[in-house]
Structure formats: C-alpha cells, structure tokens
Design an enzyme around this catalytic site. Structure first.
Site, mmCIF file in Angstrom:
data_model
loop_
_atom_site.group_PDB
_atom_site.id
_atom_site.type_symbol
_atom_site.label_atom_id
_atom_site.label_comp_id
_atom_site.label_asym_id
_atom_site.label_seq_id
_atom_site.Cartn_x
_atom_site.Cartn_y
_atom_site.Cartn_z
ATOM 1 N N CYS A 197 0.827 -1.214 0.000
ATOM 2 C CA CYS A 197 0.000 0.000 0.000
ATOM 3 C C CYS A 197 0.854 1.254 0.000
ATOM 4 O O CYS A 197 0.705 2.123 -0.856
ATOM 5 C CB CYS A 197 -0.948 0.017 1.202
ATOM 6 S SG CYS A 197 -2.255 -1.222 1.061
ATOM 7 N N HIS A 198 1.773 1.376 0.962
ATOM 8 C CA HIS A 198 2.541 2.613 1.047
ATOM 9 C C HIS A 198 4.026 2.365 1.249
ATOM 10 O O HIS A 198 4.759 3.230 1.702
ATOM 11 C CB HIS A 198 1.985 3.502 2.162
ATOM 12 C CG HIS A 198 0.524 3.785 1.992
ATOM 13 N ND1 HIS A 198 -0.432 3.062 2.657
ATOM 14 C CD2 HIS A 198 -0.140 4.653 1.203
ATOM 15 C CE1 HIS A 198 -1.631 3.490 2.295
ATOM 16 N NE2 HIS A 198 -1.487 4.451 1.405
ATOM 17 N N GLY A 199 4.454 1.125 0.939
ATOM 18 C CA GLY A 199 5.880 0.856 0.881
ATOM 19 C C GLY A 199 6.614 0.744 2.200
ATOM 20 O O GLY A 199 7.716 1.273 2.337
#
Lengths: 427, 204, 278
Positions: free
Chosen positions: B168-170
């Site tokens: 999703c956001h690394g």
C-alpha cells in the site's frame, strides 16, 4: 389562531437566517408563542407523550437494528445475543418492546380524548384523518416488528394476518404470495418485514409533521369545545404547556420504566420465546393486547371475507367520522345523551379486547350461565361499535338537546363554579 | 436554597421560582445525558465478541522457512518458522537504531527492547508440564499481519529485507517483523500466546 | 357529573378484573407458589442455589436438553452462578477472574465437555475439550436425532424456558415434582408418556428424572427431589435472564430519578400556573 408571527430576530445571525430559511420563526411560532387554550386538561398532554414515544421507538429501533439479523436461522438467536451479550442490549430491547405497548396505550387515550371532546369536527377534519393514518401506520409497524423476533407468535401472527388478504376475491391468492415472496411465511418474508418495519416509523414521523401542521392552522380544541375568541382565552404554549406536558411525560415515563425494569415480559406472550416452528401452531394464538378488539371483530363474522371487511371497516369508519357526527356541539361535556353512549363505546372497546383474548367458544364469566359465549359477546359489542358511529352519532345530532354552553373559554374557567382541577376530564 | 442576599430585584419569590425551574430543567438534562450512554455503549464490542475463542496453531506442520497466515480475533496473523539464516539476519540489526525499538510484545510487557528473542515465540507462556525446545521456539515468529501504518496485509518474502513488504505505502519489515523503512510507525504486534504442547501454540 | 366518573371508573375496573380472571382460568393445574430469592423489585439470585441448580442441569437435564443460547463463560458473568459473589460463596475467591474466560471453575466446567471444532489443515472436523467461549454443546446432532431418541418428542432447548412458559420458574419446579399424582381414570396414558397435571394437556413425554440423591451437591445440601427441582428452576431462570439483577438494580435508580423529576416538574408547573385561572 395562527395569527401574524410574533418572532423578533434579536441578533444579526438570526436576521440573516430568517430572511433565508425562517426555521427559527417556524419553531417559535409553533412551539413557543403559539396561542393555546388555557383550559386544556391532562388528557391534552398525550400529544407530547406520543412524540416522546415515537422518538424512543426510533432511537432504540435504530440501535437494535445494528445487532438484529433478519434471517430465519439467526433472528431468534440474534435477539438472545442482544439480551445476553450486547452492552445494555437487554435494556434497549425491553424499552423497544414495552415502548410499543406504551405507544398504543397513549394513542388510545389520545383518540378517546378526541372522541369525547369532539376534536374531529370542523375545522379539524383533516387533523383527525391524519391521526387515523398515523394509527394505521402504527398498527402496521407494530405487526411487522412483532414478526422480527421470529418466535412462535411472530411466525403464526404473520401467517394469520397475511392469510387475511387471501380473502380478497380473485386476487387474494396472488396477493398473499406476493406478500410472502414464497409459498408461506419464510425468510424472504422476514427480510421484507424488517425493511418495512424500519421504514414505517419515518413515514409516521412525516405524517406527524402534517398532523402538527394541521393542528396549528385551527389551533387546539379544548374541553369546552368552544372556539378561541380573544387572547383572554389563550396562553403561550411555552412555558405554560411545555412545563405541563413535561410533567405529564415524566409521570408517563414512571409507568413506562415500571414495565421496563419490573415486568418487561408481562405485556408479551410467553410463546414468543419459543423459536418459530412451521410445524406446530401454539394452542392459543392471540395478537398483542392493543390489536385484540380488531381480532374480536374479525372473529365476530362467520365468513372469511366478511370478517376481514368488517375489521378494516372498524378503522375505515373513523375516516368518515367527522361527517357522521351531526351535532353542532363539539364537547360531550355539553351533550347529556352522547356522553353516555360514549361510555358505552368505551366499554364496548374494552369488552372487544377481552373477547379477542379469549377462545370464542368459552363462556363469558357470569353471563355464561345464560349461555353467552365470547363469540356472541363479541358480536353484540361489534354491533354496538358500528352502531355508535353509523347510527347513534348521526341521529343524536337531531334528537339531543345540548346543555347551555359558556360564552367563552375564559368565561368557562372564571365564571360560575370554582376552577376545576385540571386532572378531571370532564367537570 | 434561597439566597436572600442575591434576591435584590424580584425578591425572595423570584429567586425561589427560578431555582425550581433551573432544578427541574437541570435534572431533566442530566437524565437525558445519562440516557445517551446505553445508546453509545451498545456499539462497543459485545461480550461474545470480546470472548472470541482463541486460535490454535500446529507448528509441527510448518517446515523451516515456511510461513502461514491464521485468523485470530478477526485479524490475520503471520506464523513463520524461520530458517537459521533469517534469524541471524534479524539479529544483526542494531536494536537501538531501529525506527521502533520497542518489542511490541504483550507477552513480556511494554517497553522491552525489540531484540530477536523478545519478538520470538521464546516469550510465549508455557502450559504446566510442557517442555519446549528453546532453539525451536526462537525460530518461530507470530505477529499481527496488518501493517501498522494503515492496516494492509504486507506481502511475504518481499521488500528490502526479504521478509515483508507492504504494497500500500511501501513499508519494509525485517524477518523479526520489525519496521525498518517506510511510513509505518511500529513493529508488527505480537499477540498473547501459550505453548500447550511442544509444537502447539495457542493464541489468546 | 360525579355519576359519570363513577361509571367510567367502574367500567375500567370491571375490564381489568375480567381480564385477570380470564388470565387465571387455565386448562391445567396452576404451578405451586414458591418464594424464589429473585422475586420482587429488589430480588437477587442465591448464588449457592444457582451453583446447585447448575449441578442438576449438568448431571441430569443436559443429557437431553440443550442450552444453545448460553456459552460457558456466561456462568461467570456478573450476576451469574460463578461471578465474584458466587466464587466467594463457594469459597474459591482465589480462582475468580473478572474475565469469565480466565475463571478457573468455568474452564474446568467447559473442559468436561467435548465440542466439535475445525476444519483442521486436512479439512476434517475434530473434537476437542470445551473452552469458556464455547456454546453449551447440544446433546443431539440435530432436531431429528433428538426426536428419534425420545419417542418423537424433542426435548426443548432450555435457554429461555422460564420465559417461554407461563408460570416461569414455579412452573418448572412444579412440573419436575409433578409425577406423583394419581392418573385420572378417563385419561389414557400411552407407553412412553407420563401423567403430569402441570403440563399443558396433562400428558408429558419426559419421564420423571429427579430421584432423591440423584446428584451430589458440592456444598453438602441434601439432594431431595424438592431441593433439586427448586435449584434447577432457579438456575434456568438465571439462564433465561442473566441480567435480571442488573435490570432490577438499574430500575431502582431510574425510578428514584423519575420520581424526583416528577416532583420538580410538578413544582415548576404549580409555580408557573399559580396565578392563571384555568
């Protein structure tokens, strides 16, 4: 009554809003400065009490719907879970279940109040009709709600009531199947009943809005039935009636709470704690107490269609009541004959309720000695019920000589006798 | 009740009257406010939800280097039997320089350091009469499987540390389930767990 | 005018008396009166009695009757047989935990049963010891099996039994003690059925199940039939309404509050209307 508005916006924000959406003005004119007859007794507090009842049912209903599962396999268990595991679930469910009964108790007192003081007469016919619409919607909501716990009474009540529609010639069968969404009361039925049960209270709230609107055009009727003539006859609604209604609501809540906390199941039926079983009908199936009179009328006719017509007719006749009562005098306080027929009507309604709770073939206590069973008893009372509206009230207007009425509301409370205690319904 | 020194304008009568109105209105308001609580509290988890059954994991079915995801309290949890190399890789990191040096392990209490041992099944409780092989327990990692950033489930065997990578956001997690890089603020939480047999771990 | 009021009141009174009379007239024997500790506005459950009642349920009733809406953990919730007060009564304070899942007594009770769980990693269902969060297991796989094993009469679930029968706990107690009556001559009792005047229709498929010393009470109470029937009726009433004590406790507070509110609003009303003729 609804004269020019007396609202005077004090602040800039109020003036700004008032010229765009005069909602504060509406509230002020309707519930603060609204001129209200000063002789309203406690029987006139039930409008406020009913508003509270509706709010209680909607609020508890919304939160119960968060936990209820409208599926035949889980509905009963989900109610048990609400009772056992949901935080305060037992309390919310008791309030909702008892609340239905209290709602009807209040609405019946409200209706009989209107019947006694002639509140249905011109210029309040529309107000009355809207009230009957609310009553019909309440019955629908109560019936649909009673099905949801999916107990034995839920299932068989739903079966019996939906089968009523089967009495309609030609289309009865298809209509019944359409209501069920199947060949009998089942999961689809439960789902749609839940949906409609959630919807109807909001319809009621809408019609209540119209009801209050229709009330505020001619203004309140009052125990003398005499129209308001001068400002001497009235008081501003707030604070005089907000406080009086508030007191009455508090007293009503005492009774409400007594049931919720000390007898939560006494108004219900034990069989509804048995999960629905399509194979076994309970030995003695009866509706909730508030529908019993109609149940008695249904059974009074030995014909399926006839019984259904009569039962719906018992409510239908209320719609035309304003035109059936021919008397020029509103309040039965000044109608020496009508008053006694009203008592008879009240007794007939209570008696029909009793007959509805009993098996038709059981003998009536005492009267049973002369061979009167509840079927016959119910028939006689049904006859009186309809005669009251269709014969007695139309004829009385012509034959009755009303008593002398005071010149005004103000004269009624100041002149002659000492001020009556407000609790007395008719003095 | 009636404070006569304050009854300047309308006299005692007015003060007493106002007192009654305020008392009645205040009492009604307090009652109304208290009534709100059941309506709010009913949305909190119910008793049956709180008592939700525990989850049992059979570790014997896991080969080295194999991880599974199990459900515990309605949330996915990683259960991984790590290889010795994976455990060593995690041990190499300097605990004090991690983005989150807290073990986030309810089995040992708050504030412990996020060492490999403190985050492994070594910290699990052990039932009476059960003996657990410590070397084995050290290879077992059980942690919540929802990224501590915004709740996505990280992909296994990916990212900079070949452990978990949140798509999703690394966020990158290492083989001890610790956040190493990315927006996630905390290490993956370790659930309460107990060995009820040498290779049987019960969560909850 | 006064006559009018009197007639109104008389009519209402007659209606009430009539309906009460109708209510009381039943087709079967009224349950015997019994003063349970939980009756009345301040009534509470006798924890020792609930524990004894549970012993009777577990050893006698559970063989045929399910308790499907209860979990074991409910036994330890506030107001139940093994809550803080109950554990103190039983002398097991040290085993108490506010979390019923951690209550040792309840863990033991649960572990005495086997419940089905699964599927495991091979897709098979398996049996394991019960835990506090498990439902009370049903003695039957399904209703058909229950019927087949009991001559066609399914033993009803007991979760809400005292609410589902008029007479509630007194009915349960009387029914369990009601097997000693002489069978009326005009009644034909078929094999597998028994005469019990408290049962609707007076014929019951359940055999008498309580015999003196049929269970052993841990608190040393003598297990007479009356004692066991009374105890299990109390337990089943708790099972039907586990929040009974909370309900009555809150009721006292709410009633006091509402009466105060009534008094204040009445005072406000009288003050406001004092100078208004109405």
């Amino acid at each position: 009554m609804s004269g020019p508005s007396t609202y005077d916006p004090k602040t800039g924000i109020e003036r700004w809003l008032d010229s765009r959406l005069p909602i504060i003005r509406l509230g002020y004119d309707s519930f603060v400065d609204f001129p209200t007859p000063k002789n309203l007794n406690y029987w006139y507090t039930f409008g406020g009490i009913l508003t509270v009842c509706l709010m209680i049912q909607i609020l508890t209903g919304i939160v119960l719907a968060m936990h209820y599962v409208p599926h035949v396999d889980y509905a009963f268990a989900s109610i048990e879970r609400i009772d056992r595991d949901v935080n305060f679930g037992w309390l919310l469910r008791n309030i909702h279940a008892v609340g239905a009964s209290m709602f009807f108790l209040a609405v019946y007192l409200h209706i009989f109040r209107g019947l006694y003081y002639g509140s249905y007469k011109a210029p309040r016919e529309v107000l009355w009709i809207l009230g009957v619409v609310i009553y019909l919607l309440m019955m629908a909501a109560a019936f649909l709600g009673y099905v949801l716990p999916w107990g034995q009474m839920s299932f068989w009540g739903a079966t019996v009531i939906t089968e009523l529609f089967g009495a309609i010639p030609l289309v009865g069968g298809p209509i019944t199947e359409w209501l069920w969404g199947g060949f009998a009361v089942g999961n689809t039925t439960l789902n749609r009943f839940f949906s409609l049960h959630y919807l109807i209270p909001f319809l009621i709230a809408g019609v209540v809005g119209l009801h209050v609107w229709a009330l505020h055009v001619p203004g309140n009727n009052n125990p003398t039935g005499i129209s308001v003539k001068t400002s001497n006859d009235t008081l501003p609604f707030h604070p005089y009636y907000t406080v009086k209604d508030g007191f009455a609501i508090a007293v009503f809540l005492v009774i409400f709470a007594a049931f919720v906390f000390y007898a939560p199941d006494v108004l219900g039926h034990a069989d509804n704690y048995i999960e629905a079983d399509p194979l076994v009908t309970p030995a003695h199936i009866v509706p909730e107490w508030y529908l019993l009179p109609f149940y008695a009328i249904l059974r009074a006719v030995p014909d399926k269609l006839g019984g259904v017509i009569l039962m719906f007719g018992a409510i239908g006749v209320l719609f035309i009541l304003p035109w059936l009562d021919t008397s020029k005098v509103r309040s039965m306080r000044y109608r020496p004959m009508a008053k006694w027929f009203f008592v008879g009507f009240l007794i007939a309604c209570l008696g029909l309720g009793w007959a509805g709770a009993e098996l038709p073939d059981n003998p009536v206590p005492i009267l049973g000695a002369v061979g009167i069973d509840f079927l016959f008893f119910g028939r006689v009372l049904t006859l009186y019920y309809f005669a009251y509206f269709l014969v007695i009230l139309p004829v009385l207007g012509f034959v009755e000589k009303p008593k002398e009425r005071p010149a005004s509301i103000d004269a009624a409370v100041t002149g002659g006798k000492s001020a009556a205690p407000a609790a007395a319904p008719a003095e | 009740m009636t404070d006569e020194t304050q009854a300047v304008d309308g006299g005692e009568e007015t003060t007493r009257r106002d007192f009654i109105y305020i008392a009645a209105g205040g009492t009604a308001a307090i009652g109304g406010a208290l009534t709100l609580w059941p309506f709010i509290d009913q949305m909190n988890p119910a008793a049956d939800t709180l008592a939700e059954a525990s989850t049992e994991v059979n570790l014997a079915a896991l080969d080295e280097g194999v991880g599974i995801t199990v459900m515990f309290r309605s949330r996915p949890h990683f259960v991984r039997r790590r290889t010795a190399a994976e455990v060593e890789a995690a041990a190499e990191a300097d605990v004090n320089r991690l983005p989150d040096s807290n073990a986030r392990n309810v089995n040992i209490g708050d504030g412990e350091l996020a060492t490999v041992d403190n985050r492994s099944a070594l910290t699990a409780a052990v039932a009476d009469g059960v003996t657990v092989d410590e070397a084995f327990a050290r290879t077992i990692l059980v942690s919540g499987a929802n990224c501590t950033h915004l709740g996505c489930v990280p992909t296994e065997g990916a990212g900079e540390y070949d452990a978990w990578f949140c798509p999703c956001h690394g966020s990158h997690y290492d083989t001890a389930g610790r956040i190493r890089r990315g927006p996630a603020p905390e290490n993956l939480p370790i659930p309460p767990m107990t060995f009820t047999a040498p290779t049987t771990l019960v969560l909850g | 005018m006064k006559t009018f009021h009197r007639v109104l009141i008389a009519a209402a009174g007659a209606a009430v008396i009539g309906s009460v009379a109708a209510w009381a007239a039943g087709e079967y024997k009224k349950p015997a009166e019994y003063d349970f500790s939980f009756e009345g506005p301040f009534g509470t459950f006798d924890r020792a009695q609930l524990q004894r009642g549970f012993t009777v349920y577990e050893n006698v009733c559970a063989a045929c009757h399910s308790l499907e809406h209860l979990d074991f953990r409910h036994l330890g919730m506030d107001g139940g047989p093994f809550d803080e007060q109950g554990m103190a009564v039983a002398g097991m304070e040290e085993l108490y935990s506010p979390d019923p899942n951690q209550n040792e007594v309840i863990r033991q009770i649960a572990s005495r049963t086997m419940v089905e769980d699964g599927p495991d990693e091979y897709g098979d269902m398996f049996m394991r010891e019960g835990r506090p969060a498990d439902d009370f297991p049903s003695p039957w796989e399904n209703e058909a099996q229950g019927r087949a094993a009991n001559g066609g009469a399914y033993p009803p679930d007991l979760s809400v039994i005292t609410k589902a029968r008029y007479g509630g706990p007194e009915y349960i107690r009387s029914l369990l003690m009601g097997y000693d009556y002489e069978v009326p001559e005009d009644l034909d009792i078929r094999p597998g059925n028994y005469y019990n005047p408290y049962m609707s229709g007076e014929v019951i498929a359940m055999p008498p199940v309580l015999y003196p010393d049929g269970v052993v009470y841990e608190d040393g109470t003598e297990a007479t039939v009356d004692q066991m029937a009374t105890d299990v009726a109390a337990f089943l009433h708790w099972a039907s309404e586990p929040h009974l004590e909370a309900r009555k406790r809150m009721g006292v507070a709410v009633m006091l509050y509402l009466l105060l509110l009534c008094g204040l609003l009445y005072a406000a009303y009288r003050t406001l209307w004092r100078n208004v003729k109405h």
